[in-house]
Scaffold this motif. Structure first.
Motif, PDB file in Angstrom:
ATOM      1  N   LEU A 174       0.827  -1.199   0.000  1.00 47.49           N
ATOM      2  CA  LEU A 174       0.000   0.000   0.000  1.00 47.49           C
ATOM      3  C   LEU A 174       0.868   1.258   0.000  1.00 47.49           C
ATOM      4  CD1 LEU A 174      -2.855   1.073  -0.004  1.00 47.49           C
ATOM      5  CD2 LEU A 174      -2.842   0.959   2.484  1.00 47.49           C
ATOM      6  N   GLY A 175       1.927   1.234   0.794  1.00 48.92           N
ATOM      7  CA  GLY A 175       2.858   2.368   0.827  1.00 48.92           C
ATOM      8  C   GLY A 175       3.524   2.580  -0.525  1.00 48.92           C
ATOM      9  N   SER A 176       3.929   1.498  -1.170  1.00 46.51           N
ATOM     10  CA  SER A 176       4.551   1.600  -2.497  1.00 46.51           C
ATOM     11  C   SER A 176       3.568   2.142  -3.524  1.00 46.51           C
ATOM     12  CB  SER A 176       5.052   0.229  -2.951  1.00 46.51           C
ATOM     13  OG  SER A 176       6.065  -0.230  -2.085  1.00 46.51           O
ATOM     14  N   LEU A 177       2.339   1.651  -3.446  1.00 42.70           N
ATOM     15  CA  LEU A 177       1.313   2.112  -4.369  1.00 42.70           C
ATOM     16  C   LEU A 177       1.022   3.600  -4.158  1.00 42.70           C
ATOM     17  CD1 LEU A 177      -0.577   1.155  -6.617  1.00 42.70           C
ATOM     18  CD2 LEU A 177      -2.266   0.623  -4.859  1.00 42.70           C
ATOM     19  N   LEU A 178       0.919   4.025  -2.919  1.00 43.14           N
ATOM     20  CA  LEU A 178       0.672   5.429  -2.610  1.00 43.14           C
ATOM     21  C   LEU A 178       1.833   6.306  -3.100  1.00 43.14           C
ATOM     22  CD1 LEU A 178      -1.195   7.458  -1.293  1.00 43.14           C
ATOM     23  CD2 LEU A 178      -0.028   7.030   0.877  1.00 43.14           C
ATOM     24  N   THR A 179       3.049   5.857  -2.901  1.00 43.16           N
ATOM     25  CA  THR A 179       4.224   6.588  -3.378  1.00 43.16           C
ATOM     26  C   THR A 179       4.197   6.717  -4.896  1.00 43.16           C
ATOM     27  OG1 THR A 179       5.535   5.825  -1.500  1.00 43.16           O
ATOM     28  CG2 THR A 179       6.752   6.607  -3.431  1.00 43.16           C
ATOM     29  N   PHE A 180       3.849   5.627  -5.581  1.00 47.38           N
ATOM     30  CA  PHE A 180       3.758   5.662  -7.041  1.00 47.38           C
ATOM     31  C   PHE A 180       2.733   6.693  -7.500  1.00 47.38           C
ATOM     32  CE2 PHE A 180       1.335   4.292 -10.764  1.00 47.38           C
ATOM     33  CZ  PHE A 180       2.320   4.375 -11.735  1.00 47.38           C
ATOM     34  N   PHE A 181       1.542   6.670  -6.893  1.00 43.65           N
ATOM     35  CA  PHE A 181       0.495   7.601  -7.312  1.00 43.65           C
ATOM     36  C   PHE A 181       0.864   9.054  -7.014  1.00 43.65           C
ATOM     37  CE2 PHE A 181      -2.557   3.916  -7.178  1.00 43.65           C
ATOM     38  CZ  PHE A 181      -2.778   3.910  -8.539  1.00 43.65           C
ATOM     39  N   MET A 182       1.497   9.293  -5.881  1.00 46.31           N
ATOM     40  CA  MET A 182       1.915  10.658  -5.542  1.00 46.31           C
ATOM     41  C   MET A 182       2.985  11.155  -6.513  1.00 46.31           C
ATOM     42  SD  MET A 182       0.059  11.852  -3.204  1.00 46.31           S
ATOM     43  CE  MET A 182       0.994  13.283  -2.707  1.00 46.31           C
ATOM     44  N   THR A 183       3.926  10.306  -6.843  1.00 49.91           N
ATOM     45  CA  THR A 183       4.986  10.675  -7.787  1.00 49.91           C
ATOM     46  C   THR A 183       4.390  10.950  -9.158  1.00 49.91           C
ATOM     47  OG1 THR A 183       6.566   9.335  -6.558  1.00 49.91           O
ATOM     48  CG2 THR A 183       7.169   9.933  -8.802  1.00 49.91           C
ATOM     49  N   ASP A 184       3.479  10.092  -9.585  1.00 45.69           N
ATOM     50  CA  ASP A 184       2.830  10.276 -10.879  1.00 45.69           C
ATOM     51  C   ASP A 184       2.017  11.565 -10.893  1.00 45.69           C
ATOM     52  OD1 ASP A 184       2.040   9.295 -13.546  1.00 45.69           O
ATOM     53  OD2 ASP A 184       0.044   9.147 -12.622  1.00 45.69           O
ATOM     54  N   TRP A 185       1.288  11.843  -9.825  1.00 47.75           N
ATOM     55  CA  TRP A 185       0.491  13.061  -9.729  1.00 47.75           C
ATOM     56  C   TRP A 185       1.385  14.292  -9.798  1.00 47.75           C
ATOM     57  CZ3 TRP A 185       0.422  16.930  -5.991  1.00 47.75           C
ATOM     58  CH2 TRP A 185      -0.603  17.857  -6.124  1.00 47.75           C
ATOM     59  N   ARG A 186       2.490  14.268  -9.061  1.00 41.42           N
ATOM     60  CA  ARG A 186       3.429  15.407  -9.078  1.00 41.42           C
ATOM     61  C   ARG A 186       4.020  15.608 -10.472  1.00 41.42           C
ATOM     62  NH1 ARG A 186       5.891  13.518  -3.636  1.00 41.42           N
ATOM     63  NH2 ARG A 186       4.647  14.722  -2.155  1.00 41.42           N
ATOM     64  N   ALA A 187       4.382  14.526 -11.131  1.00 41.21           N
ATOM     65  CA  ALA A 187       4.963  14.622 -12.472  1.00 41.21           C
ATOM     66  C   ALA A 187       3.951  15.216 -13.449  1.00 41.21           C
ATOM     67  CB  ALA A 187       5.432  13.250 -12.950  1.00 41.21           C
ATOM     68  N   ARG A 188       2.700  14.776 -13.363  1.00 43.60           N
ATOM     69  CA  ARG A 188       1.674  15.328 -14.251  1.00 43.60           C
ATOM     70  C   ARG A 188       1.419  16.799 -13.950  1.00 43.60           C
ATOM     71  NH1 ARG A 188      -3.121  12.520 -13.258  1.00 43.60           N
ATOM     72  NH2 ARG A 188      -2.102  11.070 -11.868  1.00 43.60           N
ATOM     73  N   ALA A 189       1.389  17.162 -12.670  1.00 41.10           N
ATOM     74  CA  ALA A 189       1.178  18.562 -12.295  1.00 41.10           C
ATOM     75  C   ALA A 189       2.332  19.430 -12.794  1.00 41.10           C
ATOM     76  CB  ALA A 189       1.046  18.683 -10.781  1.00 41.10           C
ATOM     77  N   GLU A 190       3.546  18.953 -12.673  1.00 44.47           N
ATOM     78  CA  GLU A 190       4.706  19.712 -13.159  1.00 44.47           C
ATOM     79  C   GLU A 190       4.669  19.843 -14.681  1.00 44.47           C
ATOM     80  OE1 GLU A 190       7.849  22.056 -13.530  1.00 44.47           O
ATOM     81  OE2 GLU A 190       6.810  21.592 -11.657  1.00 44.47           O
ATOM     82  N   ARG A 191       4.267  18.792 -15.370  1.00 40.52           N
ATOM     83  CA  ARG A 191       4.168  18.849 -16.822  1.00 40.52           C
ATOM     84  C   ARG A 191       3.103  19.861 -17.245  1.00 40.52           C
ATOM     85  NH1 ARG A 191       2.633  13.962 -17.831  1.00 40.52           N
ATOM     86  NH2 ARG A 191       0.485  14.470 -18.302  1.00 40.52           N
ATOM     87  N   ARG A 192       1.949  19.889 -16.558  1.00 42.45           N
ATOM     88  CA  ARG A 192       0.892  20.855 -16.869  1.00 42.45           C
ATOM     89  C   ARG A 192       1.371  22.287 -16.612  1.00 42.45           C
ATOM     90  NH1 ARG A 192      -2.373  16.995 -14.448  1.00 42.45           N
ATOM     91  NH2 ARG A 192      -2.370  18.154 -12.484  1.00 42.45           N
ATOM     92  N   ARG A 193       2.094  22.462 -15.522  1.00 42.15           N
ATOM     93  CA  ARG A 193       2.624  23.794 -15.199  1.00 42.15           C
ATOM     94  C   ARG A 193       3.621  24.240 -16.272  1.00 42.15           C
ATOM     95  NH1 ARG A 193       3.593  27.534 -11.225  1.00 42.15           N
ATOM     96  NH2 ARG A 193       5.723  28.300 -11.052  1.00 42.15           N
ATOM     97  N   ARG A 194       4.500  23.359 -16.675  1.00 45.41           N
ATOM     98  CA  ARG A 194       5.497  23.678 -17.706  1.00 45.41           C
ATOM     99  C   ARG A 194       4.791  24.024 -19.024  1.00 45.41           C
ATOM    100  NH1 ARG A 194       8.438  19.618 -16.788  1.00 45.41           N
ATOM    101  NH2 ARG A 194       7.489  18.240 -18.323  1.00 45.41           N
ATOM    102  N   GLU A 195       3.782  23.262 -19.400  1.00 45.85           N
ATOM    103  CA  GLU A 195       3.021  23.543 -20.621  1.00 45.85           C
ATOM    104  C   GLU A 195       2.319  24.894 -20.531  1.00 45.85           C
ATOM    105  OE1 GLU A 195       0.470  20.148 -20.923  1.00 45.85           O
ATOM    106  OE2 GLU A 195       2.063  18.865 -21.733  1.00 45.85           O
ATOM    107  N   PHE A 196       1.800  25.215 -19.358  1.00 45.11           N
ATOM    108  CA  PHE A 196       1.131  26.496 -19.153  1.00 45.11           C
ATOM    109  C   PHE A 196       2.131  27.644 -19.287  1.00 45.11           C
ATOM    110  CE2 PHE A 196      -0.214  29.901 -16.197  1.00 45.11           C
ATOM    111  CZ  PHE A 196      -1.334  30.319 -16.883  1.00 45.11           C
ATOM    112  N   VAL A 197       3.285  27.509 -18.649  1.00 44.14           N
ATOM    113  CA  VAL A 197       4.308  28.552 -18.739  1.00 44.14           C
ATOM    114  C   VAL A 197       4.737  28.751 -20.191  1.00 44.14           C
ATOM    115  CG1 VAL A 197       6.700  29.137 -18.130  1.00 44.14           C
ATOM    116  CG2 VAL A 197       5.129  28.304 -16.372  1.00 44.14           C
ATOM    117  N   GLU A 198       4.942  27.664 -20.908  1.00 38.26           N
ATOM    118  CA  GLU A 198       5.327  27.771 -22.328  1.00 38.26           C
ATOM    119  C   GLU A 198       4.231  28.439 -23.147  1.00 38.26           C
ATOM    120  OE1 GLU A 198       6.331  23.795 -23.485  1.00 38.26           O
ATOM    121  OE2 GLU A 198       8.176  23.792 -22.304  1.00 38.26           O
ATOM    122  N   ALA A 199       2.980  28.112 -22.857  1.00 33.79           N
ATOM    123  CA  ALA A 199       1.861  28.709 -23.591  1.00 33.79           C
ATOM    124  C   ALA A 199       1.761  30.206 -23.302  1.00 33.79           C
ATOM    125  CB  ALA A 199       0.552  28.006 -23.232  1.00 33.79           C
ATOM    126  N   VAL A 200       1.892  30.592 -22.051  1.00 35.27           N
ATOM    127  CA  VAL A 200       1.818  32.014 -21.687  1.00 35.27           C
ATOM    128  C   VAL A 200       2.980  32.780 -22.305  1.00 35.27           C
ATOM    129  CG1 VAL A 200       2.056  33.632 -19.762  1.00 35.27           C
ATOM    130  CG2 VAL A 200       0.477  31.711 -19.587  1.00 35.27           C
TER     131      VAL A 200
END
Length: 149
Positions: free
Chosen positions: A13-39
């Protein structure tokens, strides 16, 4: 035996939670980077299109007619601005920012409309130019506000 099962389940469960948190952070960072590039793309394209409109005005003041090259440069700048706006629409739903971008487009087109083949309406150029300079700040501030959320 029950303790071992609980320990293994906890580890999984801990490994699964870590995976999901890492994936969520990576997606959020990618969205932020795309937004900055678009602006950034919108701001750069806005400045370039505005510059082309001012070149048109200066040409009209000096009595120069459009050439195919000057029209092409102006149309390319307008197309680049439109494409940058389209990219921004896919990167954000911030209504304030999108409205600011649409107003920038409207004002920049109006600036070019102040210079027709018949000449230049200098007062209209001055008024719209002032509005554009003020609006550039509004656009930049709207982008910064949207980015800070």
């Amino acid at each position: 035996m029950g303790t071992a099962i609980v320990a293994v389940a906890g580890t999984l469960l801990g490994s699964l939670l870590t995976f999901f948190m890492t994936d969520w952070r990576a997606r959020a960072e990618r969205r932020r980077r795309e937004f900055v590039e678009a602006v950034t793309g919108v701001l750069e394209a806005f400045v370039e299109f505005r510059a082309e409109q001012y070149l048109k005005i200066e040409d009209r003041k000096s009595g120069q007619a459009d050439t195919r090259e000057t029209r092409r440069a102006r149309y390319q700048a307008r197309s680049a601005f439109t494409a940058a706006i389209d990219r921004l629409h896919t990167a954000t739903r911030d209504l304030w920012l999108l409205a600011a971008v649409e107003e920038a487009r409207r004002l920049t087109v109006a600036l070019g409309d102040a210079a027709t083949n018949g000449g230049v309406d200098s007062e209209q150029v001055r008024v719209i130019g002032d509005q554009l300079r003020e609006h550039h700040t509004v656009l930049r501030d709207s982008a910064a506000r949207a980015l800070s959320r």
